[in-house]
Design an enzyme around this catalytic site. Structure first.
Site, PDB file in Angstrom:
ATOM      1  N   ASP A 461      27.807  14.256  74.146  1.00  0.00           N
ATOM      2  CA  ASP A 461      28.499  13.102  74.737  1.00  0.00           C
ATOM      3  C   ASP A 461      27.877  12.724  76.078  1.00  0.00           C
ATOM      4  OD1 ASP A 461      30.406  11.117  74.985  1.00  0.00           O
ATOM      5  OD2 ASP A 461      32.108  12.438  74.597  1.00  0.00           O
ATOM      6  N   ASP A 529      35.160   4.819  70.239  1.00  0.00           N
ATOM      7  CA  ASP A 529      36.439   5.511  70.412  1.00  0.00           C
ATOM      8  C   ASP A 529      37.584   4.710  69.807  1.00  0.00           C
ATOM      9  OD1 ASP A 529      35.407   7.715  71.630  1.00  0.00           O
ATOM     10  OD2 ASP A 529      35.784   7.034  73.667  1.00  0.00           O
TER      11      ASP A 529
HETATM   12  C1  GLA Z   1      34.470  10.466  74.801  1.00  0.00           C
HETATM   13  C2  GLA Z   1      34.182  10.504  73.322  1.00  0.00           C
HETATM   14  C3  GLA Z   1      35.387  11.017  72.586  1.00  0.00           C
HETATM   15  C4  GLA Z   1      35.774  12.379  73.104  1.00  0.00           C
HETATM   16  C5  GLA Z   1      36.014  12.312  74.610  1.00  0.00           C
HETATM   17  C6  GLA Z   1      36.223  13.695  75.185  1.00  0.00           C
HETATM   18  O1  GLA Z   1      35.380   9.478  75.101  1.00  0.00           O
HETATM   19  O2  GLA Z   1      33.792   9.259  72.848  1.00  0.00           O
HETATM   20  O3  GLA Z   1      35.130  11.072  71.209  1.00  0.00           O
HETATM   21  O4  GLA Z   1      34.782  13.307  72.789  1.00  0.00           O
HETATM   22  O5  GLA Z   1      34.902  11.729  75.268  1.00  0.00           O
HETATM   23  O6  GLA Z   1      36.417  13.687  76.544  1.00  0.00           O
END
Ligand code: GLA
Length: 726
Positions: A461, A529
């Site tokens: 990420d 997301d």
């Molecule tokens: C980001 C990612 C999510 C999750 C969060 C965790 O927003 O896109 O899928 O992994 O971080 O903090």
């Protein structure tokens, strides 16, 4: 007339790129449909670019070039812009020679398309400034993509400053191209936008260090007369810029694709070469052909061959189910449910390291949060594997929290401009990946994480953009953004080398870094997301213009406003999984999920790797959505239909398919869903020619409102499975 020109023709399966060389000038005579023989008549002169290309050529009159520079009289956006060692801005690149070699000429520090067939190398030079510019045009077997990159070498003694070096320039005839780009924001990634560029300059770009959710580097330009579509992308994950310039003075349009010159200048010392990333271009007859070509290209020439056509595991990720609040007990309960449902991979997301219970701490401290995990990460992973699941882990390597041991011990690792208060996003700072010590630290620490939990899968990420660019380790901050990307690629390459079998999924606050550069290392990317299916229709359709289903992470979550069935029908078009607290699902929901998993596994290869056709576009006038995915031999297919309006007092929608075998007879059946009555399940047989050419309303398929009304959403979706029976 034609004899005056040295003609160089580069062919792909269906297209030709023809250069003409004369008096040290290199022009583009044709880029479009494939031609076998060049015209033999003086009155059909395709090389007379603007009617003036003779011995006394004036560059101003050459309408179509593959390169351009400051001071060439063109007065348009240029491919190259430098400050020479004598402090002047003017360049004079002329054609020197060209050669054709087998294969590609990949770079060590940047991803380049794999399995190349041959490469045309064109050498240009500015002798006065002691600069050489090499252009590389690479083609691939069974593909219409041409990959293009540039290399600029300083053969002189003094320093040269590179203000801009784009990867690709293409000049074409005419103006008013309709440019289609994919723009958005967090949770609204890659929405299609159409802009007719009739005059002046249109541009898309990213400026925050990642390819960005705001403007993806992929775009198309549709010929205003309907004669085909040009498409472009960049194999790069940092700041990019794409320019379309409508030059009405000479009735031509220029396309430029490459690294953004925003906050960019690079010092090229004596003997040094600067190589750009590869850009890709394509000419195709339709948007659909662009999509098919791009999908094949990603699978055959970008993705690691080890994963290219390998079925992606069906996963359960705990993020939306628990966020930071979990215990070992909770994770094991979730894993039990996952195993019972038929899930194959359990992914532990954010919150397992340092003392991270919220987003204010611990990024950088990649050691186990033992109190929370009730022991080590390794032990937890073993327990999860004992349930018959693979284990996957989330990391966010490029970031640092101020509340972390890493920051306390190495404040210089954080990207902060000395004396300035840094911008914080999600309470975090970015690591200075230009610093080799930081890169080495990451290679070791993240490597240790993967090692100690024996990860099958890693979600990488990156949850904020880059702002305060600075590194004590480089002299010229104008190189920062690019060097950051090189640092990132170095770290990832080292980890990929150490763990060649691990499946990596890239993520950047959802889909903020969905690009060919990341896909080169990591075969799939978390798309967004936003998991609510109505919004997902747009995000996924937008993403699918350029990237194949197998590259798109898509999950069913517990979001409240749609039926479980619609969530599945939308998310099954990708590297699929669930992202919810399955221990909170009702028995009825669990039964639904089980059936979905059986269906997905049965048709996984088709869904992930079959040929995708857009039918109704969510960006179209009707705002409905439908697609069909067809196996290579056309023996089976799955279609998706989505109603996005309440059907109050309206006639049922009509649907048409495409791509099926005209001569075959197919059986079809709507996937049973728990939210419509069994007596309205549509099934039957139909000829491929009828399915491809007629409109169908599917009777009462959408007449039952059970999947809309309880959720207050107008969304109703169905999947139809087709099988050739004759
Ligand atoms: C980001 C990612 C999510 C999750 C969060 C965790 O927003 O896109 O899928 O992994 O971080 O903090």
């Amino acid at each position: 007339m034609r004899e005056k020109f040295n003609v160089v023709k580069l062919d792909t399966t269906n297209t030709s790129l023809v250069f003409a060389v004369n008096d040290g000038n290199l022009g583009i005579a044709h880029y479009g449909k494939k031609i076998t023989d060049l015209p033999q008549s003086d009155s059909l002169d395709m090389f007379l670019l603007n009617g003036q290309w003779g011995a006394s050529v004036d560059r101003f009159n050459i309408t179509k070039m593959s390169y351009s520079f400051v001071g060439d009289g063109n007065m348009r956006e240029s491919l190259v812009s430098v400050i020479n060692s004598d402090g002047t801005y003017t360049s004079r690149f002329v054609y020197k020679k060209h050669s054709l070699v087998n294969g590609g000429i990949p770079l060590d520090d940047l991803p380049c398309a794999r399995n190349a067939e041959k490469t045309l190398i064109v050498e240009l030079a500015d002798d006065y400034a002691n600069l050489t510019l090499k252009q590389y045009y690479t083609v691939f077997k069974d593909s219409d993509i041409i990959a293009v990159r540039q290399e600029l070498t300083n053969n002189g003694k003094g320093n040269v400053t590179v203000l801009r070096l784009m990867s690709l320039q293409l000049d074409v005839s005419g103006t008013s191209y309709n440019c289609v780009s994919f723009n958005g924001a967090w949770a609204r990634e890659r929405y299609r936008k159409d802009t007719a560029v009739t005059a002046g300059t249109w541009m898309i770009q990213s400026m925050g260090g990642q390819s960005s959710a705001i403007m993806n580097p992929f775009f198309m330009a549709k010929n205003p007369d309907g004669n085909g579509v040009y498409a472009f992308n960049l194999i790069y994950s940092g700041n990019h810029k794409e320019i379309v310039e409508a030059c009405n003075d000479i009735n031509s349009t220029r396309f430029l694709v490459g690294i953004n010159d925003y906050c960019f200048n690079l010092t090229l010392k004596a003997g040094e070469t600067f190589a750009t990333p590869q850009a890709v271009m394509l000419f195709a007859d339709s948007e659909q052909s662009v999509t098919s070509e791009m999908h094949n290209f990603v699978n055959n020439h970008i993705v690691d061959p080890k994963f290219a056509y390998k079925d992606r595991p069906l996963l359960l990720n705990n993020w939306e189910g628990t966020h930071f609040s979990f215990t070992e007990e909770k994770l094991l309960e979730l894993a039990d449910k996952a195993a019972e449902l038929g899930v194959e991979l359990f992914v532990l997301d954010d919150g397992w390291f340092g003392h991270r219970d919220n987003d204010t701490s611990s990024l950088g401290d990649w050691y186990d949060y033992k109190e929370k995990l009730n022991g080590s990460l390794g032990k937890l992973a073993d327990k999860i594997r004992a349930k018959g699941l693979h284990f996957g882990i989330w990391v966010e390597p490029e970031m640092i929290s101020e509340d972390s041991d890493l920051f306390r011990n190495h404040p210089e690792y954080a990207m902060i401009v000395p004396g300035r208060e840094p911008i914080r996003r999600r309470n975090q700072l970015v690591l200075d990946l230009v610093n080799k010590d930081v890169q080495d630290y990451l290679i070791k620490e993240i490597g240790d994480v993967i090692e100690r939990c024996k990860a099958y899968y890693v979600k990488w990420d990156c949850n904020r953009h880059i702002s305060d660019i600075y590194s004590a380790t480089i002299e010229n901050t104008g190189e920062y953004f690019h060097r950051y990307v090189l640092g990132l690629y170095r770290v990832i390459s080292a980890l990929k080398k150490r763990f060649p079998d691990v499946l990596f999924e890239s993520c950047s606050a959802g889909g903020n870094r969905f690009d060919l550069g990341m896909l080169y290392y990591m075969p799939q990317t978390w798309c967004s997301d936003m998991t609510e299916p109505r919004h997902r229709l747009s995000i996924q359709e937008g993403t699918l213009y350029a990237y194949p289903q197998s590259a798109i992470g898509a999950h069913v979550s517990a979001c409240q406003n749609s039926s479980f069935e619609s969530k599945f029908n939308v998310a099954c078009l990708g590297a699929f999984g669930y992202e919810l607290d399955a221990t909170k699902c009702t028995q009825e929901e669990l039964e639904i999920i089980k059936k979905q998993i059986v269906f997905y596994k049965q048709h996984r290869h088709l869904l992930q790797f079959g040929k995708y056709y857009r039918l109704k576009s969510i960006f179209g006038r009707e705002r409905k959505s439908s697609w069909i995915i067809i196996s290579e031999d056309k023996s089976e297919a799955i279609a998706f239909l989505a109603e996005t309006d309440e059907l109050i007092n309206s006639v049922p929608s009509e649907w048409r398919f495409t791509g099926l075998d005209d001569n075959a007879l197919y059986s079809f059946e709507v996937r049973p869903q728990n939210n419509f009555k069994s007596d309205v399940i549509a099934s039957g047989t139909a000829g491929g020619d009828a399915l491809n050419n007629c409109e169908f309303s599917f009777g009462k398929l959408f007449s039952d409102e059970t999947d809309r009304q309880p959720y207050g959403t107008p969304l109703a979706t169905r999947l139809i499975y087709f099988k050739r029976i004759d």
